[in-house]
Enzyme design. Structure first.
Site, short mmCIF file in Angstrom:
data_model
loop_
_atom_site.label_atom_id
_atom_site.label_comp_id
_atom_site.label_asym_id
_atom_site.label_seq_id
_atom_site.Cartn_x
_atom_site.Cartn_y
_atom_site.Cartn_z
N GLU A 90 0.81 -1.34 0.28
CA GLU A 90 0.11 -0.12 0.31
C GLU A 90 0.57 1.52 -0.22
O GLU A 90 0.88 2.15 1.03
CB GLU A 90 -1.31 0.04 1.74
CG GLU A 90 -2.17 -0.88 1.46
CD GLU A 90 -2.85 -0.95 2.20
OE1 GLU A 90 -2.38 -0.41 3.27
OE2 GLU A 90 -3.41 -1.34 1.91
N GLU A 127 -5.37 -8.24 -0.49
CA GLU A 127 -6.44 -8.17 0.39
C GLU A 127 -7.48 -7.84 0.30
O GLU A 127 -7.87 -7.00 -0.53
CB GLU A 127 -5.59 -7.13 1.30
CG GLU A 127 -3.64 -7.46 1.61
CD GLU A 127 -3.51 -6.53 2.73
OE1 GLU A 127 -4.28 -5.79 3.33
OE2 GLU A 127 -2.57 -6.00 2.77
P1 P53 Z 1 -7.16 -3.42 9.86
C1 P53 Z 1 -5.74 1.61 4.67
C2 P53 Z 1 -6.93 0.85 4.53
C3 P53 Z 1 -7.39 -0.24 3.95
C4 P53 Z 1 -6.29 -1.40 4.65
O1 P53 Z 1 -6.37 -3.50 9.13
C5 P53 Z 1 -5.16 -0.67 5.17
C6 P53 Z 1 -5.23 -0.13 4.90
C7 P53 Z 1 -3.50 1.01 5.11
O2 P53 Z 1 -3.25 0.98 6.95
O3 P53 Z 1 -4.13 -1.78 5.67
C8 P53 Z 1 -4.46 -2.92 5.51
O4 P53 Z 1 -5.38 -5.08 10.79
C9 P53 Z 1 -2.65 -3.28 5.56
C10 P53 Z 1 -2.56 -4.50 6.47
C11 P53 Z 1 -4.12 -4.36 7.19
C12 P53 Z 1 -4.89 -4.46 6.89
O5 P53 Z 1 -5.48 -3.30 6.15
O6 P53 Z 1 -5.73 -2.39 10.66
O7 P53 Z 1 -2.22 -3.59 4.57
O8 P53 Z 1 -1.18 -4.73 6.72
O9 P53 Z 1 -3.83 -5.26 8.55
C13 P53 Z 1 -5.94 -4.61 7.93
O10 P53 Z 1 -8.34 -3.37 10.38
#
Ligand code: P53
Length: 485
Positions: A190, A384
């Site tokens: 990201e 993701e």
């Molecule tokens: P958590 C922004 C928007 C969506 C996902 O997030 C994002 C971000 C930036 O933080 O992060 C990704 O754990 C990231 C993972 C993370 C996952 O989303 O805050 O690549 O490391 O765990 C979910 O709920």
């Protein structure tokens, strides 16, 4: 003729070293930016603003603290010691691909060492061999919010151009060592995250900057150059390898059909998403950024051949995370907002939100896939997608996560629509394959996995792994290549 999901479609799941490995001080590993991310009941868990900012004072306090309890990413889920079991559980689901990252500060503890830690490279040899042995492809994120903290303290992170050399030293070490076993690489997780959560992405600390915004964009520029050079070097070691760029897709809708709102949406899309992918896929700075930089009084410093480097080394595929969609308006006054990880958004009356306020929007995934493919016509990789929720472990060690099955099946359904639309998709890895510490809030109780890990927000628990209901469900999705959802 109808476009179909290929038989060799890469189904799988993802994790990141900084949220899973733990063992933060074992075998000479250096501290990373993720080790100073605090979890505290004093912080409102669901208010991300409180977690986002980083100051020199907070870093110093964290460096003086030796425990793992309030810095949960330091203990993760002990993947460092349990990777065999965890990888086997994923393989049993039928994963074709396993996405993970390599902890930079394990391989180069301060980032500046002349030679990599052989011990750490052996650890990743073992991880990769295990993945391959279990019949999966490794997908490696080179840098996933885990740069060495020493580079932050010494250089203010990526604001300093020298970071390019340190990153390349790290990346090339990986290509030399694993380039014959790992085909798919992602240069930065990201890369647009720095726009909202600068610290974990670029290591730039606000109070160390004279001009913070300028430093943030300069940092991203350095990451673009580093990614382009890494792409080039990876190909010299193995021309078959595929190197992708990655962004968090902040799919954005206008609050109304008012042309001003539509224009605002367009600009948000440019600044939050397309700027990054345009540079990395088209290989040049888009013209709309010239106006923006001028307006914001940002003057980026380019080295002589930077533009050439970008032009000649574009990404092979576009990877992205997708969790939700956002709403924007030209005039925000009076509109109700919701939390959405990095960026606050206006509430969309047509969508439901997760417990953390992320607006669930499966159709937005189809829309995002289409808009990306229209713009770039290169293969896409959903790396993701998933639902963070508080799961309940029953007395007989089950988790009935029907809400997660519902979320994932609706998104996969829309992905299949995009395939029929003609979009080329390499694979789909859910976030996450197994419960890990949350990136945004450092909670353990915001769970994403198919596998439940018995651990609470303060690092207490047996660390036992239990299959959730979604585990068997996903296994069947993969077995039927999504004919059954
Ligand atoms: P958590 C922004 C928007 C969506 C996902 O997030 C994002 C971000 C930036 O933080 O992060 C990704 O754990 C990231 C993972 C993370 C996952 O989303 O805050 O690549 O490391 O765990 C979910 O709920």
């Amino acid at each position: 003729m109808e476009y179909k999901l290929p038989k060799d479609f890469l189904w799988g799941g993802a994790i990141a070293a900084c949220q899973a490995e733990g063992a933060y001080d074992e075998r000479g590993r250096g501290l990373s930016v993720s080790d100073v991310a605090i979890f505290s009941t004093a912080i409102d868990r669901k208010n991300l603003e409180a977690h986002r900012s980083m100051t020199t004072e907070k870093i110093t306090a964290a460096m003086n603290y030796n425990g793992t309890d309030i810095y949960p990413k330091r203990h993760g889920i002990d993947f460092f010691n349990r990777y065999k079991e965890d990888i086997a559980l994923c393989a049993e689901m039928g994963f074709k691909v396993f996405r993970f990252s390599i902890a930079w500060s394990r391989v180069f503890p301060t980032g500046e060492e002349a030679a990599a830690s052989e011990d750490s490279l052996e650890f990743y040899d073992n991880v990769i061999n295990e993945i391959v042995k279990q019949g999966m492809q490794p997908l490696v994120t080179i840098s996933h919010f885990e740069m060495p903290l020493a580079l932050v303290n010494k250089y203010n992170g990526w604001a300093d151009r020298r970071l390019i050399d340190y990153y390349i030293r790290f990346a090339e070490t990986l290509f030399v060592r694993y380039g014959q076993k790992v085909k798919y690489w992602i240069t930065f997780n990201e890369i647009n995250a720095g726009r909202f959560s600068t610290f974990k992405s670029t290591g730039v600390v606000e109070d160390k900057s004279e001009n913070f915004q300028q430093d943030c964009y300069q940092a991203v520029h350095h990451q673009f150059i580093a990614a382009a050079l890494a792409t080039k070097i990876c190909h010299t070691h193995n021309p078959d390898n595929q190197v992708g760029c990655m962004i968090a897709r902040f799919t954005t809708y206008p609050a109304t059909s008012h042309p001003d709102d539509v224009m605002k949406m367009h600009i948000d899309e440019q600044l939050d998403n397309y700027f990054y992918t345009d540079v990395m896929i088209k290989g040049k700075y888009p013209r709309y950024m010239t106006r923006y930089f001028q307006k914001e009084n940002i003057n980026l410093v380019f080295a002589d051949n930077d533009l050439e480097i970008l032009k000649n080394n574009t990404a092979d595929f576009l990877a992205f995370s997708y969790y939700m969609s956002m709403v924007t308006a030209a005039h925000q006054g009076g509109l109700e907002e919701t939390e959405s990880n990095l960026k606050r958004s206006i509430k969309n009356p047509f969508l439901e939100s997760s417990e953390w306020g992320w607006q669930i929007d499966p159709v937005g995934l189809r829309y995002s896939l289409n808009t990306f493919y229209d713009r770039y016509e290169i293969p896409l990789f959903i790396v993701e997608n998933g639902l963070g929720a508080e799961d309940i472990l029953t007395e007989d060690n089950k988790v009935h996560d029907t809400y997660r099955i519902d979320y994932l099946s609706r998104h996969i359904e829309q992905m299949l629509e995009a395939v029929k639309d003609g979009v080329e998709i390499l694979g789909y890895t859910t976030w996450s394959s197994i419960d890990i510490v949350s990136s945004g809030t450092s909670e353990m109780s915001k769970r994403y996995g198919f596998i439940y890990v018995d651990l609470d927000d303060f690092g207490k628990g047996s660390l036992n792994r239990y299959k959730k209901d979604s585990y068997d469900w996903y296994k069947n999705v993969i077995a039927t290549n999504a004919a059954e959802l």
